[in-house]
Write a protein that holds these residues in place. Structure first.
Motif, PDB file in Angstrom:
ATOM      1  N   ALA A 155       0.843  -1.179   0.027  1.00  0.00           N
ATOM      2  CA  ALA A 155      -0.377   0.386  -0.188  1.00  0.00           C
ATOM      3  C   ALA A 155       0.630   1.007   0.315  1.00  0.00           C
ATOM      4  O   ALA A 155       1.038   2.781  -0.952  1.00  0.00           O
ATOM      5  CB  ALA A 155      -0.997  -0.117   0.874  1.00  0.00           C
ATOM      6  N   MET A 156       1.635   0.946   1.167  1.00  0.00           N
ATOM      7  CA  MET A 156       2.895   2.130   0.152  1.00  0.00           C
ATOM      8  C   MET A 156       3.528   2.460  -0.359  1.00  0.00           C
ATOM      9  O   MET A 156       3.693   3.568  -1.388  1.00  0.00           O
ATOM     10  CB  MET A 156       3.700   2.179   1.622  1.00  0.00           C
ATOM     11  N   LEU A 157       4.172   1.586  -1.171  1.00  0.00           N
ATOM     12  CA  LEU A 157       4.438   1.721  -2.673  1.00  0.00           C
ATOM     13  C   LEU A 157       3.153   1.939  -3.575  1.00  0.00           C
ATOM     14  O   LEU A 157       3.478   2.915  -4.168  1.00  0.00           O
ATOM     15  CB  LEU A 157       5.038   0.067  -3.173  1.00  0.00           C
ATOM     16  N   GLY A 158       1.581   1.711  -3.351  1.00  0.00           N
ATOM     17  CA  GLY A 158       1.180   2.141  -4.509  1.00  0.00           C
ATOM     18  C   GLY A 158       0.942   3.529  -3.994  1.00  0.00           C
ATOM     19  O   GLY A 158       0.807   4.387  -4.719  1.00  0.00           O
TER      20      GLY A 158
ATOM     21  N   VAL B 246       3.638   6.065  -6.100  1.00  0.00           N
ATOM     22  CA  VAL B 246       3.274   5.673  -6.868  1.00  0.00           C
ATOM     23  C   VAL B 246       2.282   6.273  -7.771  1.00  0.00           C
ATOM     24  O   VAL B 246       2.376   7.044  -8.744  1.00  0.00           O
ATOM     25  CB  VAL B 246       3.110   4.148  -7.848  1.00  0.00           C
ATOM     26  N   VAL B 247       1.227   6.618  -7.227  1.00  0.00           N
ATOM     27  CA  VAL B 247       0.210   7.067  -7.380  1.00  0.00           C
ATOM     28  C   VAL B 247       0.658   9.023  -7.157  1.00  0.00           C
ATOM     29  O   VAL B 247      -0.089   9.715  -8.628  1.00  0.00           O
ATOM     30  CB  VAL B 247      -1.178   7.008  -6.459  1.00  0.00           C
TER      31      VAL B 247
ATOM     32  N   PHE C 164       2.198  15.076   3.930  1.00  0.00           N
ATOM     33  CA  PHE C 164       1.291  15.666   3.494  1.00  0.00           C
ATOM     34  C   PHE C 164       0.418  14.396   2.586  1.00  0.00           C
ATOM     35  O   PHE C 164      -0.195  13.488   2.401  1.00  0.00           O
ATOM     36  CB  PHE C 164       0.957  16.813   3.230  1.00  0.00           C
ATOM     37  N   SER C 165       1.673  14.021   1.241  1.00  0.00           N
ATOM     38  CA  SER C 165       0.457  13.477   0.321  1.00  0.00           C
ATOM     39  C   SER C 165       0.700  11.868   0.723  1.00  0.00           C
ATOM     40  O   SER C 165      -0.108  11.527   0.248  1.00  0.00           O
ATOM     41  CB  SER C 165       1.800  13.789  -1.298  1.00  0.00           C
ATOM     42  N   PHE C 166       1.525  11.526   1.202  1.00  0.00           N
ATOM     43  CA  PHE C 166       1.550  10.596   1.331  1.00  0.00           C
ATOM     44  C   PHE C 166       1.305   9.654   2.281  1.00  0.00           C
ATOM     45  O   PHE C 166       0.599   8.984   2.181  1.00  0.00           O
ATOM     46  CB  PHE C 166       3.454   9.378   2.006  1.00  0.00           C
TER      47      PHE C 166
END
Lengths: 100, 250
Positions: free
Chosen positions: B33-36, B39-40, B93-95
């Motif tokens: 999920a972190m990688l996702g 990537v998003v 913030f975005s993460f």
């Protein structure tokens, strides 16, 4: 020459129209939304602030007790300190700037 | 008891992701999920900034809106020096925002509902802002723990209070995010399990009655969307506040 004057007059009229249309109203609405957002943000923050200081204080007291073999006493001593630190957190979070 | 039971915490179990390779290196579904999320973020930004139009399209406005939002937060909270910390605050913030939002989808994992993740983020912010404080002010930063304008006989009492208050920052920062995300997901699971229980116990009547928990879950979804955004915002603005304290000392 006349082109420049027309432009200046146009700018003036544009500014007047902008102010008449939405100047004060938009400002009020914006500051209202801003204060509501601040209130929600504050409500989301406050709950944990007090408990966190208490937990840290008790953990420090417990650790010092282990270190000096004085088992409950330093922890008991740290409880009121933790309470006050929690209140300090609350005051600081709610925007109190005195000495903060 | 026979029939369905409510397993509210099962959804937070870590399993391995990415098949056999993931099992070999302990790559979990949380890491997936972190990688996702990362990537998003990168993809949305690459897509949004591809055209660089003067009048932005939808994706570009979204990207610019996010950028300006965080930039204003930095400048308003920290001051002009805040721009130096903008990349850090924006990344955090975005993460967190994407992590919270991805976790809202069924079959996806909310990695911000694990205290190991939020505490790591909070400790990083804490150590970083303390480092900034010592870097900017040297050992004068220790004066941060000595409130000004109080009689000196009160200092032995006040300095420990200030230190505890300072040390409690990573705790409150991490517990807030973790508790909000966990509570939301547990509530969802409980209401959904309640629907199964109703149907199993009362048959057709129960199936009709389970419209009530379904409606509650729909309402809860809206609330969770708000909480996901708000918690990312609170985490980011508290990062800004701590950096402000480190740069300006008060």
């Amino acid at each position: 020459m006349s082109e420049g004057r027309d432009k200046a007059a146009f700018e003036q009229r544009l500014k007047a129209a902008e102010q008449a249309a939405e100047g004060p109203k938009r400002d009020a609405a914006e500051s209202d939304a801003g204060s509501a957002r601040r209130a929600i943000e504050l409500a989301m923050r406050l709950g944990v602030e007090m408990v966190a200081a208490m937990v840290i204080a008790v953990v420090i007291g417990w650790g010092l007790d282990k270190l000096f073999h004085t088992t409950p006493w330093l922890m008991i001593l740290m409880v009121p300190v933790g309470m006050v630190a929690g209140l300090r957190n609350l005051l600081r979070a709610s925007g109190d700037k005195t000495g903060g | 008891m026979a029939g369905p039971t409510i397993d509210a915490l099962g959804q937070f179990t870590l399993t391995t992701g990415l098949g056999g390779l993931g099992r070999a290196v302990n790559f979990t579904n949380s890491n997936e999920a972190m990688l996702g999320a990362a990537v998003v973020v990168v993809l949305v930004f690459a897509l949004g900034l591809r055209s660089r139009a003067l009048v932005p399209g939808r994706t570009q406005s979204l990207v610019e809106l996010l950028y300006e939002f965080v930039r204003n937060m930095c400048v308003d909270t920290i001051g002009e020096e805040g721009l130096r910390f903008f990349p850090l605050v924006f990344t955090i913030f975005s993460f967190i925002l994407l992590g919270n939002l991805i976790g809202l989808f069924p079959y996806f994992f909310a990695f911000t509902s694990h205290i190991a993740v939020t505490l790591t983020l909070a400790l990083f912010v804490f150590v970083f802002s303390t480092g900034v404080g010592f870097y900017t002010h040297g050992f004068k930063f220790l004066k941060f723990f000595v409130p000004s304008g109080v009689p000196s006989w009160l200092l032995p009492l006040l300095v420990p209070i200030e230190i505890i208050s300072y040390l409690s920052r990573p705790v409150s920062l991490s517990v807030r995010l973790f508790a909000n995300m966990t509570a939301g997901h547990v509530m969802w699971e409980v209401f959904a399990g309640f629907m199964l229980l109703l149907t199993a116990s009362f048959g057709v009547l129960g199936a009709f009655a389970s419209v009530v928990p379904l409606g509650l879950n729909v309402a809860l979804a809206a609330l969770e969307l708000l909480v996901a955004g708000l918690q990312a915002y609170v985490f980011a603005i508290l990062t800004c506040l701590y950096l402000h304290d480190a740069v300006h000392m008060h």
